[in-house]
Design an enzyme around this catalytic site. Structure first.
Site, short mmCIF file in Angstrom:
data_model
loop_
_atom_site.label_atom_id
_atom_site.label_comp_id
_atom_site.label_asym_id
_atom_site.label_seq_id
_atom_site.Cartn_x
_atom_site.Cartn_y
_atom_site.Cartn_z
N ARG A 111 -5.05 8.47 -18.15
CA ARG A 111 -4.42 8.24 -17.25
C ARG A 111 -3.29 9.12 -17.42
O ARG A 111 -2.29 8.73 -18.51
CB ARG A 111 -4.54 7.34 -16.77
CG ARG A 111 -3.99 7.10 -15.85
CD ARG A 111 -4.63 6.95 -14.30
NE ARG A 111 -3.72 6.32 -13.43
CZ ARG A 111 -3.84 6.41 -12.60
NH1 ARG A 111 -3.90 8.19 -12.05
NH2 ARG A 111 -3.49 5.45 -11.91
N THR A 136 -7.72 14.35 -5.65
CA THR A 136 -8.16 14.27 -6.63
C THR A 136 -9.55 14.91 -6.63
O THR A 136 -10.18 15.59 -5.38
CB THR A 136 -9.04 12.88 -6.55
OG1 THR A 136 -7.57 11.71 -6.63
CG2 THR A 136 -9.51 12.63 -7.67
N GLU A 156 1.36 10.52 -9.87
CA GLU A 156 1.08 9.17 -10.31
C GLU A 156 1.55 8.22 -10.22
O GLU A 156 1.11 6.72 -10.20
CB GLU A 156 0.15 9.35 -11.55
CG GLU A 156 -0.75 9.12 -11.50
CD GLU A 156 -2.18 9.76 -10.63
OE1 GLU A 156 -2.46 8.87 -10.11
OE2 GLU A 156 -2.26 10.67 -11.18
N ASP A 174 1.39 5.58 -7.80
CA ASP A 174 -0.32 4.37 -8.01
C ASP A 174 0.37 2.63 -8.13
O ASP A 174 -0.44 2.08 -8.33
CB ASP A 174 -1.17 4.43 -8.39
CG ASP A 174 -2.29 5.31 -7.98
OD1 ASP A 174 -1.96 5.29 -6.81
OD2 ASP A 174 -2.91 6.14 -8.48
N SER A 191 -8.32 4.42 -9.20
CA SER A 191 -9.01 4.31 -8.12
C SER A 191 -10.38 4.72 -9.18
O SER A 191 -11.21 4.61 -7.94
CB SER A 191 -9.39 3.89 -7.14
OG SER A 191 -8.09 3.20 -6.30
N GLY A 208 -10.32 11.45 -3.10
CA GLY A 208 -10.38 9.58 -2.22
C GLY A 208 -9.44 8.58 -2.46
O GLY A 208 -9.56 7.74 -1.55
#
Length: 603
Positions: A108, A413, A452, A455, A479, A499
């Site tokens: 990540r 994604t 990112e 988020d 998610s 999604g």
């Protein structure tokens, strides 16, 4: 269906000990991808036929599921660049058949060390989503390339250099622009026009999307992949690519007369040089005799699904109508998302009461607030799991206001699912976050940077605490929900989806369709979707086909309201059968349809 632009030639892959012959994956021009394949010897499923074909080719050459997953991801970085690429990050769940164990690879993105929370507020209020999205500030330190390398070195059989070769060829030879690619460009055309490097690559000289059927090539990305293949990870995290990334983030290449202010970011070379991939233990939960292995924190998918299923476990689907059970599912999801938003964040920065959240006693207490006769008309409040971990005081964190626009449904994604003849399995979700990431292509290197950092949650009060508030070095809550499902110690299903927040509900509804309603997995994937994520107005988002269904009519009578979200999710999956065969699956129509293949098709 997504269609091939050219025959995929993978007759020679250098496999570390010289070059070995690989069976060619020749797919005729304009051949349609198949969303289902049954057979043995290995399998792969992705949104794109070229990526799936490349994965199958490396399996046929003796590579394993990890090699195949990274190969497919590399190709998707070329053919599906709005969703996945080396400017982003991902979560990979791996089942290692030899040791019968599951590991997860967290690559990540992280916040740059100079990304102070105050930079994301102006006039005492959070930056508007659109201003935050297309900026250097939204860019986290990319983890994808390092994640691929770590996965291959630890669990693969091929080098990163080897598995990048198919992607290099696709980038150099080009592929036909399809309807999906054209629509993705069209939806972002205004912001792409404002970035010179993005406009130069993704728009025509007239500043329009490349027409369907155009052969699209990305020689700069081919160059970048080749640099990594030849020089290794240091060139990306310490060398010339790192310098190009930092330059792009801190001095965005804005076109003259741009329609927006593109704020610079604060990433430094030291942020890239210090980036680390984390090998984490999987998060496991149980549902009706099945064990679900997924990504732990800062991933929220597995924990949110566990919260949902813990609430549902008390209800017998065979004794209820489908709409009555779906009502309970939607209300359980509402409660689970309330807890997700209040408690989950990067475990390196906050203490998440995970044990309490997963406690059966907490589920029993939380279930008392689930209305079995009527849908809630507003957002649910979070529960209090703290007493279930032995804490007698403390309160949930404020939910805050999300930095992302709640009216934006991120459809991007992508998810890749692979397995091999030995039984290894990969469920891999990778992303650049929004469609096209932050909209900025690194000049001369051909890849989008992620957005990112959107988020993170930005509370209305800049000083308010929040488990998912930004901080230097922190990983934002995700998610992404790559999952592998077992029964009696044997794998039965691997799946995942893109999604945004609907990833969690897409995976959840697919599992309910298959495990509770008994739908064959291909029907479970194709069925119309509905998503309840504890929206402030109480409404669920749903696909038009669901809204038109008898179940929706019956749910409306219980107080449920629906907002048309268009298409939701794009699942890929592999179902494992007792006789040793597998069924590889992708979406039959969503996002243009996906591609599933097996090494040895069933006769």
């Amino acid at each position: 269906m997504r269609r091939l632009a050219f025959s995929v030639h993978v007759s020679l892959l250098c496999l570390g000990l010289g070059c070995a012959s690989v069976p060619e994956a020749r797919i005729p021009l304009s051949s349609a991808a198949s969303p289902i394949a049954v057979g043995q010897g290995g399998a792969a499923a992705s949104v794109d036929v070229r990526a799936t074909a490349a994965a199958i080719s490396i399996l046929k050459a003796g590579g394993n599921a990890i090699d195949a997953a990274v190969t497919a991801a590399g190709v998707l970085g070329v053919t599906d660049p709005f969703s996945c690429g080396i400017g982003g990050g991902g979560f990979m769940v791996v089942y290692l058949a030899d040791g019968k164990r599951v590991v997860t690879i967290d690559h990540r993105e992280t916040a740059p060390q100079k990304l102070q929370r105050s930079l994301l507020y102006e006039g005492g209020a959070p930056l508007p989503f659109a201003a935050f999205l297309t900026s250097g500030l939204s860019t986290g330190v990319p983890g994808t390339i390092k994640g691929w390398d770590e996965a291959l070195r630890r669990y693969g059989t091929r080098s990163l250099s080897d598995v990048l070769q198919p992607a290099i060829r696709v980038a150099e030879q080009g592929f036909d622009v399809d309807t999906t690619f054209f629509e993705q460009t069209s939806r972002n055309i205004e912001r792409f026009r404002d970035i010179s490097s993005t406009a130069a690559l993704y728009l025509t000289p007239e500043s329009k999307p490349w027409p369907v059927g155009t052969v699209f090539k990305n020689p700069d990305l081919a160059k970048t992949y080749r640099l990594v293949a030849q020089e290794g990870i240091p060139v990306f995290y310490q060398g010339e690519i790192a310098r190009a990334i930092v330059s792009t983030v801190t001095r965005p290449p804005v076109t003259q007369g741009a329609s927006r202010t593109v704020r610079p970011g604060v990433m430094q070379l030291s942020d890239l040089a210090s980036y680390e991939v984390i090998i984490r233990p999987p998060m496991s939960s149980n549902y009706r005799g099945y064990t679900l292995y997924g990504m732990g924190l800062p991933g929220s998918g597995s924990l949110t699904l566990a919260l949902t299923f813990n609430l549902l476990e008390a209800y017998d689907p065979s004794s209820l109508s489908r709409s009555a059970f779906l009502h309970r599912y939607l209300e359980a999801s509402r409660l689970a998302f309330a807890d997700r938003n209040a408690f989950i964040g990067d475990p390196a920065f906050i203490s998440v009461p995970e044990k309490g959240l997963l406690s059966p006693d907490y589920a029993a207490e939380r279930r008392k607030t689930l209305g079995v006769s009527r849908a809630s008309a507003q957002a649910a409040e979070p529960g209090n799991p703290l007493p279930f971990v032995g804490q007698t005081n403390g309160v949930p964190a404020p939910s805050g206001s999300a930095s992302s626009d709640p009216g934006v449904l991120d459809k991007e994604t992508t998810h890749i699912t692979t397995t091999d003849a030995a039984g290894n399995i990969v469920s891999y979700t990778c992303t650049v976050e929004y469609e096209g990431g932050n909209g900025i292509v690194v000049p001369g290197y051909g890849f989008f940077l992620n957005n990112e950092m959107t988020d993170f949650d930005l509370p209305a009060d800049p000083s308010a605490p929040h488990p998912n508030a930004p901080a230097p070095g922190k990983r934002p809550r995700s998610s992404m929900s790559p999952l592998i499902v077992f029964k009696n110690g044997a794998p039965v299903l691997a799946l995942g989806s893109p999604g945004g927040g609907t990833i969690i509900t897409t995976v959840g509804q697919t599992l309910i369709n298959n495990l509770d309603f008994g739908m064959p997995i291909e029907q479970a994937i194709a069925a119309p979707r509905v998503s309840q994520r504890n929206a402030p107005d109480g409404r669920s988002t749903a696909e038009p086909e669901f809204i038109a269904s008898p179940e929706a009519t019956e749910l409306s009578a219980l107080g449920h309201q629906f907002t048309d979200a268009g298409q939701i999710g794009a699942v890929t999956a592999i179902r494992f059968h007792p006789d040793g065969t597998v069924t590889a699956l992708a979406e039959p129509r969503r996002r243009g349809g996906g591609s599933a293949m097996v090494v040895s098709p069933a006769k």
